[in-house]
Structure formats: structure tokens, C-alpha cells
Design a protein around this motif. Structure first.
Motif, PDB file in Angstrom:
ATOM      1  N   GLY A 390       0.811  -1.281   0.055  1.00  0.00           N
ATOM      2  CA  GLY A 390      -0.095  -0.064  -0.029  1.00  0.00           C
ATOM      3  C   GLY A 390       0.739   1.130  -0.145  1.00  0.00           C
ATOM      4  O   GLY A 390       2.024   1.295  -0.081  1.00  0.00           O
ATOM      5  N   TYR A 391       0.108   2.544   0.123  1.00  0.00           N
ATOM      6  CA  TYR A 391       0.768   3.597   0.159  1.00  0.00           C
ATOM      7  C   TYR A 391       0.475   4.181   1.605  1.00  0.00           C
ATOM      8  O   TYR A 391      -0.700   4.153   2.327  1.00  0.00           O
ATOM      9  CB  TYR A 391       0.015   4.771  -0.751  1.00  0.00           C
ATOM     10  CG  TYR A 391       0.434   4.497  -2.290  1.00  0.00           C
ATOM     11  CD1 TYR A 391       1.531   3.986  -2.837  1.00  0.00           C
ATOM     12  CD2 TYR A 391      -0.595   4.978  -3.107  1.00  0.00           C
ATOM     13  CE1 TYR A 391       1.838   3.638  -4.010  1.00  0.00           C
ATOM     14  CE2 TYR A 391      -0.420   4.772  -4.391  1.00  0.00           C
ATOM     15  CZ  TYR A 391       0.994   4.003  -4.961  1.00  0.00           C
ATOM     16  OH  TYR A 391       1.001   3.863  -6.309  1.00  0.00           O
ATOM     17  N   LEU A 392       1.603   4.452   2.406  1.00  0.00           N
ATOM     18  CA  LEU A 392       1.534   4.867   3.696  1.00  0.00           C
ATOM     19  C   LEU A 392       0.884   6.374   3.793  1.00  0.00           C
ATOM     20  O   LEU A 392       1.513   7.042   3.172  1.00  0.00           O
ATOM     21  CB  LEU A 392       2.880   4.669   4.357  1.00  0.00           C
ATOM     22  CG  LEU A 392       2.904   5.014   6.101  1.00  0.00           C
ATOM     23  CD1 LEU A 392       4.116   4.100   6.402  1.00  0.00           C
ATOM     24  CD2 LEU A 392       2.959   6.317   6.510  1.00  0.00           C
ATOM     25  N   GLY A 393      -0.022   6.327   4.519  1.00  0.00           N
ATOM     26  CA  GLY A 393      -0.928   7.412   4.576  1.00  0.00           C
ATOM     27  C   GLY A 393      -1.688   7.989   3.490  1.00  0.00           C
ATOM     28  O   GLY A 393      -2.404   8.764   3.460  1.00  0.00           O
ATOM     29  N   GLU A 394      -1.854   7.029   2.398  1.00  0.00           N
ATOM     30  CA  GLU A 394      -2.524   7.207   1.260  1.00  0.00           C
ATOM     31  C   GLU A 394      -3.110   5.844   0.811  1.00  0.00           C
ATOM     32  O   GLU A 394      -3.185   5.584  -0.449  1.00  0.00           O
ATOM     33  CB  GLU A 394      -1.874   8.041   0.160  1.00  0.00           C
ATOM     34  CG  GLU A 394      -1.237   9.297   0.575  1.00  0.00           C
ATOM     35  CD  GLU A 394      -0.524   9.728  -0.792  1.00  0.00           C
ATOM     36  OE1 GLU A 394      -1.253  10.669  -1.495  1.00  0.00           O
ATOM     37  OE2 GLU A 394       0.502   9.533  -1.019  1.00  0.00           O
TER      38      GLU A 394
END
Length: 530
Positions: A390-394
Motif C-alpha cells: 500500500g501507500y503509507l498515509g494514502e
């Protein structure tokens, strides 16, 4: 990865690592290292991070000058059970600040130059982490939560922490050509078992050999460097060379002292070293395998380096992939395959085929997401088990790029009946009815004085060629002759290399160029999958 160096030392790996400058984390150790010494350094660094307060499950941000020791620090954090996040110190201060806010690290590892540069821009990085470990003297400024290596040296090293293979292991970031880079989360399963393990095979003719000198000139905070470290050490070449200073004059001295037999570098580095490849005594005479990732390579550069090798059959491996997925396809170029100069449809846009059983690719209609017919352009989507977590924070942004298990690369291209991939453009940069990257290939091939050509667009305007030359000048008659048979373009703008805004990996920030030169706020494509 936390015990990689220790395991290689126990196996008796005799690789010697040569640096172009000492590590920032151990300047007193010089530029030549063996594997047991590197293992000891990783253990010591794990002790430093523990002393600074890093604990299992917490995040450790690494923002420092470009060097391979960023990877060693990340391995030390993994050894503790912490989650290392590598961030390029060359990013704008406001971008670093935003990424650190998303990370919310327990410990920030940095250097005095990075702290000073960001403070001058109005950003105090030390306020974004619970504790800051500065690798050298931090200089003036708030020091309440700043530690130096002297403060943490000698701390007892905790035993290695074992995490599940599917848990987050490391965070790196994308290049950020379209804005703020995305923080990409990988696990042991996706990065080591699926990517590094495949690369750590002695493939016939192409694999690393015991007598090789493997040289890497990279941005060492990117995921590729982490993966490369695992595979390169496991293959145990005789020598590894690390280049951090890409200035051609200084790099030449190192390359002549440690002539590579395999060389991997950023595309921008290959462009900058092109003059070193000319003449009969180039430092690349022993290279049998060149490798490039991160960005498109244009024919004149590939041709120059293959010609510089004195090997009978040198090979250029061009990989296409993303930080989120790793390599998706490979193409092997030879002197013969790039021999035709000025061809209207250069072979460097053909990116080979996906690896059978490891990657599946489709070209789909951007509106319906249904597969298009063979040879027709569409958005390229991939199915691979090496896809990031995933994208950390997004995470919503990451989820929007996944549809029925297929990852949207955001690249436009076509796939032939035999599975061959042809790249056209990034969707966000795509200009209707032409391929900007292909035209850049042709123009660079036809005008030897052009170091780099960038074609940028904006809604309602003709595509603008931005031509980079040594002196920022362009001969108008030569230009007109070179583009006579090409689609209609705006009058070119000639610049020097230093005039072009770039990412930490040397990619041009096309949108910034378009905004500055075309006074454009929009992008040619939708940008939905950037």
C-alpha cells in the motif's frame, strides 16, 4: 534483511566492497570493506537505533546524503523489528516535511547538511520525530531531542527480531515526477522472496559471476537499491563498487580504479557519463552487462555504452516496472538491435515480455477497463505477487489503482499477440495521437548535440519540445531537418541540464516544465492513476 550481512559472513562470502567515499555512518573505516565488517556495522547501527528509542513496530525515517549506508541503516532497523522509511534528502524541504508527517517516526536519522538546508527553507525536521540521530555535528538550532553517534555508541545490541513475511518491512518512495512522492510499503514476501530471490540466481550468460566487479550508481533510498543489495550479496561477486558522486570527472577516477564487468546506473547517470564512453580507453571496456531502470533510455546513450565495451557480445538490460511492483518486463539490447540511427520507430520503446508465471500484463481501455485488442494502445495493468502492500498515509489512493487484482501502472502502451510490450507514455503526460517518448528517441538520435529531449504538453496547445544541450543552444536549420517528417510540434526551447527541475533519480519534472514554459495548470492526460 536484518541479518543479511551476518548470514553472508557466516557463509564465507569473500566479496570486497569499494566505496567512492567513506560511509557517513563510519567515516573512520575508509572506503574498502569486507562482509564481516559490514555485518558488524549493521549490528552497531541497530544498537544506535535502539539507544535512540526505536522499538519493534515503530518507524525509523532515514533522510541523509545519498550513500549505500542508507540501506545498511534500513537493515539495522529491520533487525530491531522497526519499520525503516528511506527518504531522499535532495527532495524539497516542504516535501520532506510532508512525508515525515505521514510517517510520524519514532527516530529520524539524518545529517547536519540536511538539517541546515531544511531549516533555511523554514522547516525544522527535528520536530517531526520523537528523537533525532544526527550522524555528524548537528550545528546550531534546537538540540533537545538531537543525539549524535557518540551519544549512542556502545549500546547493547538487541537480538534479531523475527517478523512475519507478510508484515511491512521497508518503506521507500516513488520518484515524484508528478508531485509529492508516494510512500510505498513492501514486505519480506513482496521485496525479498518475490523480487530479490529471483534476481539472486546465476542465470546463464547474464547472471553475476564469482569473478565479477559489480558497480552500482544509484539513489540508495529507493526500493531498487534495497532489493539489489540482497541479490548482489547473495551472488557473492569478487568486488562490489558503490558510486555516490555522479560527476563524470570524479566518477571516472573510481571506475578506472575498479573497472566494472556489470554496471547498473540511473538513466540520468548514463546520460551524464556518455562522454566517458567515447574513445578507445573507456572505463567500460570490461563491461559485459549494462542495466538501467527507473526511466526510459534513448538509443544514442545505449548505443554509446555498448560500443564502449571491448567484450564481443555486451548486452544492455532495460527493465520496465515500478516501485510498487518491481520489474514487469525486460528487454535485452545488443549492438545490432540499436544499430539503426534515426529510425522513426526506435526499438528502445519495445520493452520485451513479462516473466512467465510471475507477471501477467494487459492493455485495457481507460474508460471501461476492458482488454483492448492485441497491438492497440491502452492503459497497461499488471497482476503480480510482488505488488506492494500500500501507500503509507494514502491507502485510498493505492486502492483506487487496483481493480479485480490488476494493478494500474498509469502507463500507456500496447501488447502484441506474442506478449511484447510497447511503451507509449505516462497517461498523465499523453498527447493525443502521438507518443512523446518515441519522438524524444527520434530527435535525440537525429541531433547528436542534444543531451536530452523532453516533449511536454498542455490542453489545447501544441506539444513543446524542450531540448537540453551542453550550452543551451540549438541550430535552427538542423532542428527543422530533424523534425520534418514528425507530427507538428511547437517551436523548441533550448536549455542546459541544470535548468531542468529533476527528481532524486534524475528524472525531469515534466509538469513543472509545462507550467513554467506553457503557462499551463492542467495536464494532457487525466492523471487518475499517478
Amino acid at each position: 534483511m536484518g541479518t543479511l550481512f551476518e548470514q553472508c559472513a557466516e557463509r564465507g562470502v569473500r566479496t570486497t566492497v569499494h566505496l567512492d567515499r567513506p560511509f557517513d555512518i563510519a567515516p573512520e573505516r575508509g572506503v574498502d570493506h569486507d562482509v564481516p565488517g559490514l555485518a558488524s556495522l549493521v549490528r552497531q547501527a541497530a544498537g544506535w537505533l535502539a539507544a535512540a528509542g526505536a522499538r519493534p513496530g515503530e518507524r525509523v525515517a532515514i533522510v541523509k546524503a545519498n550513500h549505500w549506508d542508507s540501506v545498511l541503516l534500513a537493515c539495522a532497523a529491520v533487525r530491531l523489528g522497526a519499520l525503516p522509511a528511506l527518504v531522499a534528502a535532495s527532495l524539497p524541504a516542504e516535501t520532506v516535511q510532508l512525508l515525515l508527517k505521514r510517517l510520524d517516526p519514532a527516530v529520524l536519522v539524518t545529517d547536519a547538511a540536511t538539517l541546515a538546508r531544511t531549516r533555511e527553507a523554514g522547516t525544522d525536521l527535528t520536530g517531526l520525530a520523537r528523537r533525532t540521530l544526527c550522524l555528524d555535528r548537528p550545528g546550531p538550532g534546537p538540540a533537545a531531542n538531537i543525539l549524535t553517534v557518540a551519544d549512542v555508541r556502545g549500546f547493547a545490541v538487541p537480538p534479531p527480531y523475527r517478523r512475519h513475511d507478510d508484515e511491512p518491512m521497508v518503506v521507500s518512495h516513488t520518484s515524484g515526477t508528478t508531485g509529492v512522492p508516494k510512500l510505498v510499503v513492501h514486505s519480506t514476501e513482496t521485496l525479498v522472496r518475490r523480487l530479490a530471490r529471483f534476481e539472486a540466481v546465476r542465470w546463464p550468460a547474464l547472471g553475476v559471476r564469482p569473478n565479477d566487479t559489480v558497480v552500482q550508481a544509484a539513489s540508495f533510498v529507493h526500493g531498487r537499491a534495497f532489493c539489489w543489495t540482497a541479490s548482489a550479496l547473495c551472488l557473492a561477486p569478487r568486488r562490489i563498487g558503490i558510486v555516490t558522486d555522479f560527476d563524470p570527472v570524479r566518477a571516472e577516477t573510481f571506475l578506472r580504479a575498479h573497472p566494472p564487468t556489470t554496471l547498473e546506473a540511473l538513466p540520468s547517470v548514463f546520460v551524464g557519463w556518455r562522454d566517458l564512453a567515447s574513445g578507445g580507453a573507456s572505463p567500460f571496456r570490461d563491461v559485459r552487462l549494462f542495466a538501467s531502470t527507473y526511466d526510459a533510455m534513448h538509443p544514442p546513450v545505449v548505443r554509446a555504452f555498448l560500443a564502449a565495451s571491448a567484450r564481443r557480445f555486451p548486452v544492455w538490460m532495460q527493465g520496465w516496472g515500478q516501485t510498487e511492483t518491481g520489474p514487469l518486463s525486460f528487454r535485452f539490447l545488443t549492438r545490432r538491435s540499436v544499430a539503426r540511427i534515426g529510425d522513426r520507430h526506435p526499438t528502445t520503446r519495445d520493452l520485451g515480455r513479462p516473466l512467465p508465471g510471475r507477471v501477467a500484463l494487459r492493455a485495457v481501455d481507460p474508460r471501461t477497463h476492458r482488454p483492448v485488442r492485441a497491438g492497440e494502445p491502452g492503459i497497461l495493468v499488471a497482476r503480480t505477487r510482488s505488488r506492494c502492500l500500500g501507500y503509507l498515509g494514502e491507502q485510498e489512493r493505492w486502492a483506487a489503482k487496483v481493480r479485480d487484482g490488476w494493478w494500474n501502472t498509469g502507463d500507456l502502451g500496447s501488447i502484441s499477440r506474442t506478449g511484447a510490450v510497447r511503451l507509449l507514455d505516462r497517461e498523465v503526460d499523453a498527447v493525443e495521437d502521438l507518443s512523446c517518448i518515441e519522438l524524444e528517441d527520434v530527435i535525440e538520435d537525429r541531433l547528436p548535440e542534444v543531451v536530452e529531449c523532453l516533449i511536454v504538453g498542455a490542453p489545447g496547445q501544441r506539444p513543446l519540445p524542450v531540448v537540453i544541450t551542453g550550452d543551451g543552444r540549438l541550430d535552427p536549420p538542423a532542428w527543422r531537418a530533424a523534425v520534418a517528417d514528425l507530427p507538428a510540434l511547437a517551436e523548441p526551447v533550448a536549455l542546459r541540464w541544470a535548468d531542468v527541475p529533476r527528481t532524486g533519480t534524475g528524472k525531469a519534472r515534466r509538469h513543472e516544465l509545462a507550467q513554467a514554459l506553457l503557462d499551463a495548470s492542467g495536464t494532457p492526460g487525466s492523471g487518475r492513476w499517478t
